[in-house]
Write an enzyme that holds these catalytic residues in place. Structure first.
Site, PDB file in Angstrom:
ATOM      1  N   ASP A   1       9.345   2.886   2.002  1.00  0.00           N
ATOM      2  CA  ASP A   1       8.152   3.658   2.337  1.00  0.00           C
ATOM      3  C   ASP A   1       7.892   3.451   3.825  1.00  0.00           C
ATOM      4  OD1 ASP A   1       5.666   4.694   2.852  1.00  0.00           O
ATOM      5  OD2 ASP A   1       4.710   3.885   1.049  1.00  0.00           O
TER       6      ASP A   1
ATOM      7  N   PHE B   1       0.862  -1.183   0.000  1.00  0.00           N
ATOM      8  CA  PHE B   1       0.000   0.000   0.000  1.00  0.00           C
ATOM      9  C   PHE B   1       0.895   1.228   0.000  1.00  0.00           C
ATOM     10  CE2 PHE B   1      -2.284   3.600   1.571  1.00  0.00           C
ATOM     11  CZ  PHE B   1      -3.468   3.531   0.864  1.00  0.00           C
TER      12      PHE B   1
ATOM     13  N   LYS C   1       2.426  10.851   7.207  1.00  0.00           N
ATOM     14  CA  LYS C   1       1.577  10.599   8.367  1.00  0.00           C
ATOM     15  C   LYS C   1       2.058  11.326   9.629  1.00  0.00           C
ATOM     16  CE  LYS C   1      -1.148   6.794   6.768  1.00  0.00           C
ATOM     17  NZ  LYS C   1      -0.740   5.800   5.777  1.00  0.00           N
TER      18      LYS C   1
END
Ligand SMILES: *Cc1c(COP(=O)(O)O)cnc(C)c1O
Length: 407
Positions: A232, A147, A261
């Site tokens: 990531d 993802f 985030k």
């Protein structure tokens, strides 16, 4: 509901949001009005322990006083300049973020997907200009179950049909290999490969931890083939796993970190690509950019986040609480849980599908005052803010145990 009137009840809010927002989510019927630390309060005054923490965007909890103070101070000075001019927050933020990552340059962006897109562009241009890959041929290896965000390029190399269906045609140039299989990854590297893009722990897939030694083997394969290892760490990074970066758990240093985030402190979107200057130097004026990337408000908050992480306090807390969480979850395996995977204060919990769906478990947990979200049907992700109190963490696991026991 007349225009301009505010709904009051949960049902009215749910109905209004459902009527006027596209149905990209199927949220639990909990409507949050206020929050502090690890706790949120809904429009009817009920309190819930937030065990999702904005998919780890809230690692430091809701409204962390230091981060709020940084935001407030910056609100009183200047919030946006665009990169057409300089601002006095950008340099110090990027200097200290790069140092935290052991790198020396930063591309500041806003959302995670933008930072991933930035890393893809950097890797391709680096491949053509530094590695000498023939123009238009660059390939990037990614993992099954990945993802990396929601743009058309990114969903094009997703292996989740729900994320892809109906959104093609997709950007070519990506090769998908099984996650956790170093031999398959090595076999996928070709003379045209410019990068391997990977989550060190797959978050959305359900906190999937690769076998020991996998990341180190990926690092070795990338070095041997002369391709960039792009980690990531948008969800796994910034303290969640008990280290600043999940890569550290295997002693691996990637060529490029992608962060997001928690970098925005739960206040606003702040993301970044952090790498060596010799890699990021392929970007030149006009070749990439963002109106909001590096804005003084985001940089001030991001800098305050970096300062919190520099102390090591939150990483240590995630380690300590993570051990506590793992010790309390493990006995539930065989009692409603099929498996538990943890890395720091981050757990993927596979329910026995015969018992109940992930959604049903989340609804029952919410009724008991614990918020989390299922992923892929029967997996729950537990990722409370790192500021959660020991007693609250224990209480959350007690609620899960009660739900599994059918209470
Ligand atoms: C959330 C996430 C993204 C995308 O971030 P957005 O801010 O939602 O665009 C990318 N990669 C990983 C690993 C993520 O968890």
């Amino acid at each position: 509901m007349g225009t301009g009137l505010l709904p009051r009840s949960t049902a009215d809010h749910v109905g209004l949001a459902d009527a006027v927002t596209a149905h990209t989510y199927a949220p639990l019927p909990v409507v949050v009005a206020e929050a502090e630390g690890a706790w949120v309060t809904d429009v009817e005054g009920r309190r819930y322990l937030d065990c999702l923490a904005g998919y780890s965007a809230l690692n430091f909890g809701h409204r962390h006083p230091t981060l709020l103070a940084a935001a407030r101070e910056q609100l009183a000075r200047v919030t946006l300049t665009s990169r057409a001019f300089g601002n006095d927050r950008l340099g110090p933020f990027c200097r200290d973020l790069a140092a935290l990552a052991g790198m020396d340059a930063v591309v500041p962006m806003n959302t995670g997907a933008e930072a991933v897109e930035t890393a893809i562009k950097v890797a391709r241009r680096w491949g053509y200009r530094v590695r000498g890959v023939p123009d238009g041929r660059a390939r990037i290896v990614v993992a099954e179950g990945n993802f990396h965000g929601r743009t058309t390029t990114i969903v094009g190399f997703s292996t989740d049909p729900v994320a892809r269906d109906g959104f093609g045609p997709f950007t070519p140039g990506f090769d998908v290999v099984p996650f956790g299989d170093a031999a398959a990854l090595r076999a996928a590297l070709t003379p045209d490969t410019v990068a391997v893009l990977i989550e060190p722990v797959q978050g959305e897939a359900g906190v999937v931890v690769p076998p020991p030694g996998y990341l180190a083997a990926v690092r070795e394969a990338c070095t041997a083939a002369g391709v960039l290892l792009v980690a990531d760490e948008i969800q796994s990074g910034l303290g969640r796993t008990g280290t600043t970066f999940a890569c550290e758990l295997e002693g691996v240093v990637p060529d490029v970190y992608v962060l997001g985030k928690a970098l925005g402190g739960g206040i606003l979107p702040v993301s970044a690509v952090v790498a060596r200057a010799d890699v990021l130097d392929v970007l030149t004026p006009g070749s990439h950019g963002s109106t909001f990337g590096g804005n003084p408000l985001g940089a001030a908050v991001g800098h305050a986040v970096v300062r919190l992480l520099e102390t090591g306090e939150y990483q240590a807390r995630a380690r300590r609480l993570g051990e506590r969480l793992a010790a309390r979850l493990q006995p539930l395996v065989g009692r409603g849980l099929r498996a538990v995977r943890t890395r720091g204060l981050w757990a993927g919990v596979d329910l026995d599908p015969a018992l109940m769906s992930g959604r049903a478990a989340c609804e029952r947990l919410a009724a008991r005052g614990v918020l989390t979200k299922e992923t892929h049907g029967a997996t729950l992700r537990l990722a409370p803010p790192l500021v959660i109190e020991d007693d609250d963490l224990d209480w959350a696991v007690d609620q899960l145990a009660a739900v599994l026991a059918g209470a």
